[in-house]
Write an enzyme that holds these catalytic residues in place. Structure first.
Site, PDB file in Angstrom:
ATOM      1  N   GLY A  25       0.824  -1.205   0.000  1.00 53.66           N
ATOM      2  CA  GLY A  25       0.000   0.000   0.000  1.00 53.66           C
ATOM      3  C   GLY A  25       0.856   1.251   0.000  1.00 53.66           C
ATOM      4  O   GLY A  25       1.041   1.900   1.023  1.00 53.66           O
ATOM      5  N   HIS A  77      -8.457  -1.535   3.198  1.00 51.99           N
ATOM      6  CA  HIS A  77      -8.964  -1.674   4.560  1.00 51.99           C
ATOM      7  C   HIS A  77     -10.251  -2.483   4.656  1.00 51.99           C
ATOM      8  O   HIS A  77     -10.900  -2.496   5.705  1.00 51.99           O
ATOM      9  CB  HIS A  77      -9.164  -0.291   5.189  1.00 51.99           C
ATOM     10  CG  HIS A  77      -7.871   0.362   5.611  1.00 51.99           C
ATOM     11  ND1 HIS A  77      -6.644  -0.112   5.208  1.00 51.99           N
ATOM     12  CD2 HIS A  77      -7.620   1.442   6.392  1.00 51.99           C
ATOM     13  CE1 HIS A  77      -5.693   0.658   5.725  1.00 51.99           C
ATOM     14  NE2 HIS A  77      -6.257   1.599   6.444  1.00 51.99           N
ATOM     15  N   SER A 102       5.171   7.110   2.727  1.00 56.33           N
ATOM     16  CA  SER A 102       5.784   6.133   3.633  1.00 56.33           C
ATOM     17  C   SER A 102       6.955   5.429   2.957  1.00 56.33           C
ATOM     18  O   SER A 102       7.948   5.086   3.613  1.00 56.33           O
ATOM     19  CB  SER A 102       4.746   5.108   4.097  1.00 56.33           C
ATOM     20  OG  SER A 102       4.123   4.472   3.004  1.00 56.33           O
ATOM     21  N   ASP A 141      -0.268  -1.651   4.824  1.00 59.31           N
ATOM     22  CA  ASP A 141      -1.063  -0.414   4.795  1.00 59.31           C
ATOM     23  C   ASP A 141      -1.872  -0.386   3.501  1.00 59.31           C
ATOM     24  O   ASP A 141      -1.986   0.641   2.845  1.00 59.31           O
ATOM     25  CB  ASP A 141      -0.138   0.800   4.887  1.00 59.31           C
ATOM     26  CG  ASP A 141      -0.899   2.093   5.160  1.00 59.31           C
ATOM     27  OD1 ASP A 141      -2.043   2.026   5.654  1.00 59.31           O
ATOM     28  OD2 ASP A 141      -0.352   3.168   4.857  1.00 59.31           O
ATOM     29  N   SER A 144      -1.757  -8.290  -3.916  1.00 64.29           N
ATOM     30  CA  SER A 144      -1.003  -9.198  -3.052  1.00 64.29           C
ATOM     31  C   SER A 144      -0.987 -10.625  -3.580  1.00 64.29           C
ATOM     32  O   SER A 144       0.054 -11.287  -3.590  1.00 64.29           O
ATOM     33  CB  SER A 144      -1.587  -9.181  -1.637  1.00 64.29           C
ATOM     34  OG  SER A 144      -0.999  -8.170  -0.862  1.00 64.29           O
ATOM     35  N   ASP A 183       1.730  -2.178  -4.707  1.00 60.94           N
ATOM     36  CA  ASP A 183       0.453  -1.460  -4.790  1.00 60.94           C
ATOM     37  C   ASP A 183      -0.077  -1.599  -6.216  1.00 60.94           C
ATOM     38  O   ASP A 183       0.690  -1.438  -7.169  1.00 60.94           O
ATOM     39  CB  ASP A 183       0.661   0.022  -4.454  1.00 60.94           C
ATOM     40  CG  ASP A 183      -0.637   0.751  -4.126  1.00 60.94           C
ATOM     41  OD1 ASP A 183      -1.633   0.570  -4.868  1.00 60.94           O
ATOM     42  OD2 ASP A 183      -0.647   1.510  -3.143  1.00 60.94           O
ATOM     43  N   HIS A 242      -0.629  -0.523   9.853  1.00 60.42           N
ATOM     44  CA  HIS A 242      -1.077   0.865   9.998  1.00 60.42           C
ATOM     45  C   HIS A 242      -2.591   0.951  10.149  1.00 60.42           C
ATOM     46  O   HIS A 242      -3.324   0.082   9.704  1.00 60.42           O
ATOM     47  CB  HIS A 242      -0.646   1.672   8.769  1.00 60.42           C
ATOM     48  CG  HIS A 242      -0.777   3.144   8.943  1.00 60.42           C
ATOM     49  ND1 HIS A 242      -1.215   3.990   7.952  1.00 60.42           N
ATOM     50  CD2 HIS A 242      -0.527   3.944  10.023  1.00 60.42           C
ATOM     51  CE1 HIS A 242      -1.212   5.229   8.395  1.00 60.42           C
ATOM     52  NE2 HIS A 242      -0.804   5.230   9.650  1.00 60.42           N
ATOM     53  N   ASP A 243      -3.024   2.045  10.767  1.00 63.55           N
ATOM     54  CA  ASP A 243      -4.442   2.384  10.931  1.00 63.55           C
ATOM     55  C   ASP A 243      -5.164   1.451  11.897  1.00 63.55           C
ATOM     56  O   ASP A 243      -6.213   0.881  11.577  1.00 63.55           O
ATOM     57  CB  ASP A 243      -5.176   2.426   9.584  1.00 63.55           C
ATOM     58  CG  ASP A 243      -4.793   3.636   8.754  1.00 63.55           C
ATOM     59  OD1 ASP A 243      -4.359   4.646   9.327  1.00 63.55           O
ATOM     60  OD2 ASP A 243      -4.914   3.567   7.520  1.00 63.55           O
TER      61      ASP A 243
END
Length: 205
Positions: free
Chosen positions: A41, A139, A47, A136, A119, A66, A164-165
């Site tokens: 991501g 979601h 990042s 990341d 992925s 990504d 993350h998140d």
């Protein structure tokens, strides 16, 4: 203070807090002495730059995974949609051009290897052990589970898994990252290193 951090880092599109960014850089600096780092991501590369600057100091590589078509929340009509990143000709989000521009501007073309895929496709025949994995990506629960299942098996012992998140309260944010974080802890395969803001850090045992 991070050496060579671009002066425009705060202008690069992304959702990473400063303390999270510095934590990623710190762990990547340590772990990339052992092997490559995988980021899932990358979005526009904010990042990736923090990870890349750390890896460059060790002559290591960041694999930046990504599909660059945006997560669910980035699509047309959704809350985090950015019209500047929408290709009207294709009728799709396209963050890859912005990502490449930012990586090149940071001088990281020889450190960051973009993997423009999902992925499943990227992991299908992957064989390289990874010193650090940063999740990341999408979601949704399906996307987060796929990222976790595809890549944690490639994390070397003592390597770092960063997610993350993380939001325990569903009113504050999506629950999929929190779900895979809890899954990792429950597996018995990871040591909890604590959290920095919404970034969870674990060490593979």
């Amino acid at each position: 203070m991070i050496p060579d951090l671009p002066g425009n880092i705060d202008e690069i599109k992304g959702f990473l807090a400063d303390d999270e960014a510095h934590a990623l850089h710190h762990h990547a600096l340590v772990e990339s002495r052992k092997g490559p780092v995988l980021e899932i991501g990358s979005y526009c590369g904010k990042s990736t730059i923090y990870l890349g600057l750390a890896c460059r100091r060790n002559g290591a590589t960041v694999f930046a995974l990504d599909h660059h078509r945006g997560s669910e929340e980035h699509q047309l009509g959704e809350y985090f949609h950015d019209p500047d990143l929408y290709d009207t000709g294709e009728g799709q989000v396209d963050t890859f051009r912005e990502f490449r521009r930012n990586i090149r501007s940071a001088g990281l073309d020889e450190t960051v290897v973009p993997l423009v895929a999902g992925s499943d496709a990227a992991a299908r025949q992957w064989q390289t052990p990874l010193a650090m994995v940063f999740i990341d990506g999408g979601h949704s629960l399906d996307a987060a589970l796929t990222d976790y299942r595809c890549w944690t098996a490639h994390l070397m012992r003592t390597g770092i898994l960063a997610i993350h998140d993380l939001f325990e309260d569903a009113h504050e944010g999506g629950q999929a990252p929190w779900a895979i974080y809890r899954m990792a802890l429950a597996s018995g395969l990871f040591e909890d290193l604590g959290r920095v803001n919404t970034l969870g850090l674990l060490r593979r045992l």
